[in-house]
Motif scaffolding. Structure first.
Motif, PDB file in Angstrom:
ATOM      1  N   LEU A  23    -110.753 -18.694 -22.121  1.00  0.00           N
ATOM      2  CA  LEU A  23    -111.472 -17.842 -21.175  1.00  0.00           C
ATOM      3  C   LEU A  23    -110.544 -17.115 -20.209  1.00  0.00           C
ATOM      4  O   LEU A  23    -110.994 -16.233 -19.469  1.00  0.00           O
ATOM      5  N   GLY A  24    -109.280 -17.511 -20.198  1.00  0.00           N
ATOM      6  CA  GLY A  24    -108.323 -16.864 -19.316  1.00  0.00           C
ATOM      7  C   GLY A  24    -108.221 -17.485 -17.939  1.00  0.00           C
ATOM      8  O   GLY A  24    -107.544 -16.939 -17.060  1.00  0.00           O
ATOM      9  N   ASP A  25    -108.857 -18.655 -17.730  1.00  0.00           N
ATOM     10  CA  ASP A  25    -108.790 -19.313 -16.420  1.00  0.00           C
ATOM     11  C   ASP A  25    -107.480 -20.062 -16.212  1.00  0.00           C
ATOM     12  O   ASP A  25    -107.064 -20.285 -15.072  1.00  0.00           O
ATOM     13  N   LEU A  26    -106.840 -20.497 -17.281  1.00  0.00           N
ATOM     14  CA  LEU A  26    -105.592 -21.249 -17.189  1.00  0.00           C
ATOM     15  C   LEU A  26    -104.546 -20.617 -18.085  1.00  0.00           C
ATOM     16  O   LEU A  26    -104.880 -20.032 -19.130  1.00  0.00           O
ATOM     17  N   PRO A  27    -103.275 -20.767 -17.726  1.00  0.00           N
ATOM     18  CA  PRO A  27    -102.207 -20.239 -18.591  1.00  0.00           C
ATOM     19  C   PRO A  27    -101.993 -21.121 -19.813  1.00  0.00           C
ATOM     20  O   PRO A  27    -102.406 -22.283 -19.853  1.00  0.00           O
ATOM     21  N   ARG A  28    -101.300 -20.563 -20.817  1.00  0.00           N
ATOM     22  CA  ARG A  28    -101.013 -21.297 -22.039  1.00  0.00           C
ATOM     23  C   ARG A  28    -100.093 -22.494 -21.783  1.00  0.00           C
ATOM     24  O   ARG A  28    -100.131 -23.491 -22.506  1.00  0.00           O
ATOM     25  N   ALA A  29     -99.297 -22.434 -20.734  1.00  0.00           N
ATOM     26  CA  ALA A  29     -98.387 -23.551 -20.435  1.00  0.00           C
ATOM     27  C   ALA A  29     -99.155 -24.818 -20.116  1.00  0.00           C
ATOM     28  O   ALA A  29     -98.708 -25.931 -20.438  1.00  0.00           O
ATOM     29  N   ASP A  30    -100.321 -24.702 -19.474  1.00  0.00           N
ATOM     30  CA  ASP A  30    -101.125 -25.889 -19.185  1.00  0.00           C
ATOM     31  C   ASP A  30    -101.620 -26.549 -20.469  1.00  0.00           C
ATOM     32  O   ASP A  30    -101.682 -27.784 -20.574  1.00  0.00           O
ATOM     33  N   GLU A  31    -101.944 -25.740 -21.451  1.00  0.00           N
ATOM     34  CA  GLU A  31    -102.377 -26.302 -22.734  1.00  0.00           C
ATOM     35  C   GLU A  31    -101.234 -27.045 -23.426  1.00  0.00           C
ATOM     36  O   GLU A  31    -101.430 -28.129 -24.001  1.00  0.00           O
ATOM     37  N   LEU A  32    -100.040 -26.468 -23.375  1.00  0.00           N
ATOM     38  CA  LEU A  32     -98.877 -27.145 -23.962  1.00  0.00           C
ATOM     39  C   LEU A  32     -98.583 -28.449 -23.243  1.00  0.00           C
ATOM     40  O   LEU A  32     -98.248 -29.474 -23.874  1.00  0.00           O
ATOM     41  N   LEU A  33     -98.719 -28.454 -21.932  1.00  0.00           N
ATOM     42  CA  LEU A  33     -98.497 -29.687 -21.174  1.00  0.00           C
ATOM     43  C   LEU A  33     -99.534 -30.742 -21.532  1.00  0.00           C
ATOM     44  O   LEU A  33     -99.203 -31.937 -21.684  1.00  0.00           O
ATOM     45  N   ALA A  34    -100.783 -30.326 -21.691  1.00  0.00           N
ATOM     46  CA  ALA A  34    -101.836 -31.273 -22.071  1.00  0.00           C
ATOM     47  C   ALA A  34    -101.590 -31.830 -23.469  1.00  0.00           C
ATOM     48  O   ALA A  34    -101.846 -33.018 -23.736  1.00  0.00           O
ATOM     49  N   LYS A  83    -110.546 -35.331 -24.627  1.00  0.00           N
ATOM     50  CA  LYS A  83    -111.577 -34.504 -23.991  1.00  0.00           C
ATOM     51  C   LYS A  83    -110.959 -33.528 -22.994  1.00  0.00           C
ATOM     52  O   LYS A  83    -111.388 -32.374 -22.890  1.00  0.00           O
ATOM     53  N   LEU A  84    -109.924 -34.006 -22.279  1.00  0.00           N
ATOM     54  CA  LEU A  84    -109.260 -33.132 -21.308  1.00  0.00           C
ATOM     55  C   LEU A  84    -108.581 -31.958 -22.002  1.00  0.00           C
ATOM     56  O   LEU A  84    -108.646 -30.810 -21.535  1.00  0.00           O
ATOM     57  N   LEU A  85    -107.926 -32.226 -23.145  1.00  0.00           N
ATOM     58  CA  LEU A  85    -107.276 -31.147 -23.882  1.00  0.00           C
ATOM     59  C   LEU A  85    -108.302 -30.139 -24.391  1.00  0.00           C
ATOM     60  O   LEU A  85    -108.064 -28.917 -24.353  1.00  0.00           O
ATOM     61  N   ALA A  86    -109.452 -30.622 -24.863  1.00  0.00           N
ATOM     62  CA  ALA A  86    -110.491 -29.704 -25.324  1.00  0.00           C
ATOM     63  C   ALA A  86    -110.997 -28.819 -24.187  1.00  0.00           C
ATOM     64  O   ALA A  86    -111.221 -27.610 -24.365  1.00  0.00           O
ATOM     65  N   THR A  87    -111.130 -29.395 -22.995  1.00  0.00           N
ATOM     66  CA  THR A  87    -111.575 -28.609 -21.836  1.00  0.00           C
ATOM     67  C   THR A  87    -110.536 -27.560 -21.453  1.00  0.00           C
ATOM     68  O   THR A  87    -110.868 -26.391 -21.158  1.00  0.00           O
ATOM     69  N   ILE A  88    -109.252 -27.965 -21.464  1.00  0.00           N
ATOM     70  CA  ILE A  88    -108.183 -27.025 -21.109  1.00  0.00           C
ATOM     71  C   ILE A  88    -108.110 -25.892 -22.133  1.00  0.00           C
ATOM     72  O   ILE A  88    -107.878 -24.726 -21.767  1.00  0.00           O
ATOM     73  N   LYS A  89    -108.306 -26.206 -23.405  1.00  0.00           N
ATOM     74  CA  LYS A  89    -108.284 -25.155 -24.430  1.00  0.00           C
ATOM     75  C   LYS A  89    -109.380 -24.123 -24.192  1.00  0.00           C
ATOM     76  O   LYS A  89    -109.146 -22.913 -24.328  1.00  0.00           O
ATOM     77  N   ARG A  90    -110.565 -24.587 -23.840  1.00  0.00           N
ATOM     78  CA  ARG A  90    -111.648 -23.646 -23.572  1.00  0.00           C
ATOM     79  C   ARG A  90    -111.339 -22.760 -22.359  1.00  0.00           C
ATOM     80  O   ARG A  90    -111.590 -21.554 -22.374  1.00  0.00           O
ATOM     81  N   ARG A  91    -110.751 -23.365 -21.331  1.00  0.00           N
ATOM     82  CA  ARG A  91    -110.421 -22.574 -20.138  1.00  0.00           C
ATOM     83  C   ARG A  91    -109.272 -21.611 -20.405  1.00  0.00           C
ATOM     84  O   ARG A  91    -109.208 -20.534 -19.824  1.00  0.00           O
ATOM     85  N   LEU A 117    -101.082 -35.720 -24.496  1.00  0.00           N
ATOM     86  CA  LEU A 117    -101.897 -36.342 -25.539  1.00  0.00           C
ATOM     87  C   LEU A 117    -101.028 -37.034 -26.585  1.00  0.00           C
ATOM     88  O   LEU A 117    -101.353 -38.140 -27.051  1.00  0.00           O
ATOM     89  N   LEU A 118     -99.920 -36.410 -26.947  1.00  0.00           N
ATOM     90  CA  LEU A 118     -99.007 -37.048 -27.904  1.00  0.00           C
ATOM     91  C   LEU A 118     -98.424 -38.339 -27.336  1.00  0.00           C
ATOM     92  O   LEU A 118     -98.251 -39.330 -28.061  1.00  0.00           O
ATOM     93  N   GLN A 119     -98.124 -38.355 -26.049  1.00  0.00           N
ATOM     94  CA  GLN A 119     -97.632 -39.578 -25.423  1.00  0.00           C
ATOM     95  C   GLN A 119     -98.688 -40.677 -25.453  1.00  0.00           C
ATOM     96  O   GLN A 119     -98.385 -41.849 -25.707  1.00  0.00           O
ATOM     97  N   LYS A 120     -99.938 -40.312 -25.186  1.00  0.00           N
ATOM     98  CA  LYS A 120    -101.008 -41.303 -25.225  1.00  0.00           C
ATOM     99  C   LYS A 120    -101.231 -41.815 -26.641  1.00  0.00           C
ATOM    100  O   LYS A 120    -101.561 -42.999 -26.837  1.00  0.00           O
ATOM    101  N   ARG A 121    -101.061 -40.947 -27.641  1.00  0.00           N
ATOM    102  CA  ARG A 121    -101.156 -41.409 -29.026  1.00  0.00           C
ATOM    103  C   ARG A 121    -100.054 -42.413 -29.337  1.00  0.00           C
ATOM    104  O   ARG A 121    -100.271 -43.395 -30.049  1.00  0.00           O
ATOM    105  N   SER A 122     -98.866 -42.157 -28.816  1.00  0.00           N
ATOM    106  CA  SER A 122     -97.760 -43.095 -29.029  1.00  0.00           C
ATOM    107  C   SER A 122     -98.046 -44.442 -28.372  1.00  0.00           C
ATOM    108  O   SER A 122     -97.805 -45.502 -28.961  1.00  0.00           O
ATOM    109  N   VAL A 123     -98.574 -44.403 -27.137  1.00  0.00           N
ATOM    110  CA  VAL A 123     -98.926 -45.647 -26.448  1.00  0.00           C
ATOM    111  C   VAL A 123    -100.018 -46.396 -27.215  1.00  0.00           C
ATOM    112  O   VAL A 123     -99.982 -47.625 -27.347  1.00  0.00           O
ATOM    113  N   PHE A 124    -100.989 -45.660 -27.740  1.00  0.00           N
ATOM    114  CA  PHE A 124    -102.071 -46.275 -28.512  1.00  0.00           C
ATOM    115  C   PHE A 124    -101.536 -46.946 -29.785  1.00  0.00           C
ATOM    116  O   PHE A 124    -101.943 -48.056 -30.139  1.00  0.00           O
ATOM    117  N   THR A 125    -100.606 -46.269 -30.456  1.00  0.00           N
ATOM    118  CA  THR A 125    -100.019 -46.847 -31.670  1.00  0.00           C
ATOM    119  C   THR A 125     -99.234 -48.116 -31.355  1.00  0.00           C
ATOM    120  O   THR A 125     -99.307 -49.111 -32.088  1.00  0.00           O
TER     121      THR A 125
END
Length: 254
Positions: free
Chosen positions: A199-210, A188-196, A214-222
């Motif tokens: 809209l130009g509220d956040l830089p693309r680097a924040d999306e890459l960081l998110a 959900k956080l990544l989806a929110t960051i993508k929308r922002r 998310l990939l780390q959390k997927r690894s922990v989940f697996t």
């Protein structure tokens, strides 16, 4: 092209290569993420825990009953049975009036030259020596006591294995659900960051960081899912069943 040529004249080649690499990442990673999103969701749906090593909570099954059922299938049960049979055999021998099996023999001998014929018969009955029967009776009591103590020790060992398997399975279940909840939050956080970002509220680097988080959390989940599978497999290997007592829910929630 004019800007890129001017850029090459003023910037060293190594730095220019880094800049081009970063631009390529910024342009390609979001497309790859969008193109791979359905595949990732499908992969998560195929890795559901419910269809692998299903565990059924049986309200009629209690922990003592589960331990007894596991005890019947435990490999050392045959050894305990042999100890009990040996103790019973010694006890039966100590109750006998003789120290062993009696023997009877019949012999016949003939000497033709002297016309002599001999016939012999003998019976051998082994008798107890002084105090031997009481010693045999004490040995039978000690063998019976040893068999009972061995049965108690093995039952305690089985109870420890069963309780440990239930406890590890409950902990693995909690870790799995926690990892699943965190994964949902980061999605959900990544989806929110993508929308922002759109809209130009956040830089693309924040999306890459998110996306990295998310990939780390997927690894922990697996990993949590794999630990839960291993815990269920260990429980099934110990108990030779897929049912768990209702106390499993109490261990889970309390």
């Amino acid at each position: 092209m004019f800007f890129l040529n001017l850029f090459r004249k003023r910037v060293p080649r190594l730095l220019l290569g880094h800049v081009v690499f970063l631009l390529a990442i910024l342009l390609l990673v979001p497309r790859l993420a969008h193109s791979q999103a359905p595949a990732l969701e499908l992969e998560d749906s195929t890795q559901a825990v419910a269809h692998l090593d299903p565990i059924v909570i049986d309200p009629t099954l209690t922990l003592p009953k589960l331990i007894d059922l596991t005890m019947e299938k435990y490999p050392d049960t045959a050894w305990l049975t042999s100890l009990e049979e040996e103790a019973a055999a010694i006890e039966e021998r100590s109750r006998s009036w003789t120290a062993g099996a009696s023997q009877a023999s019949i012999g016949y001998q003939s000497i033709a030259s002297f016309r002599l014929n001999y016939a012999t018969a003998s019976v051998q009955v082994p008798l107890w020596n002084l105090g031997q029967r009481d010693a045999e009776h004490n040995l039978a009591n000690q063998a019976e006591t040893s068999a009972e103590l061995q049965a108690v020790a093995i039952k305690l060992r089985v109870a420890g294995l069963v309780r440990g398997a239930l406890w590890n399975m409950a902990l693995a279940k909690i870790r799995y659900e926690q990892a699943q909840a965190e994964l949902g939050i980061y999605e959900k956080l990544l989806a929110t960051i993508k929308r922002r970002v759109e809209l130009g509220d956040l830089p693309r680097a924040d999306e890459l960081l998110a996306q990295t988080e998310l990939l780390q959390k997927r690894s922990v989940f697996t990993m949590a899912e794999a630990e839960l599978m291993h815990a269920r497999k260990r429980y099934s290997s110990i108990t030779q069943m897929h049912k768990v007592p209702s106390i499993y829910e109490k261990m889970w929630w309390h």
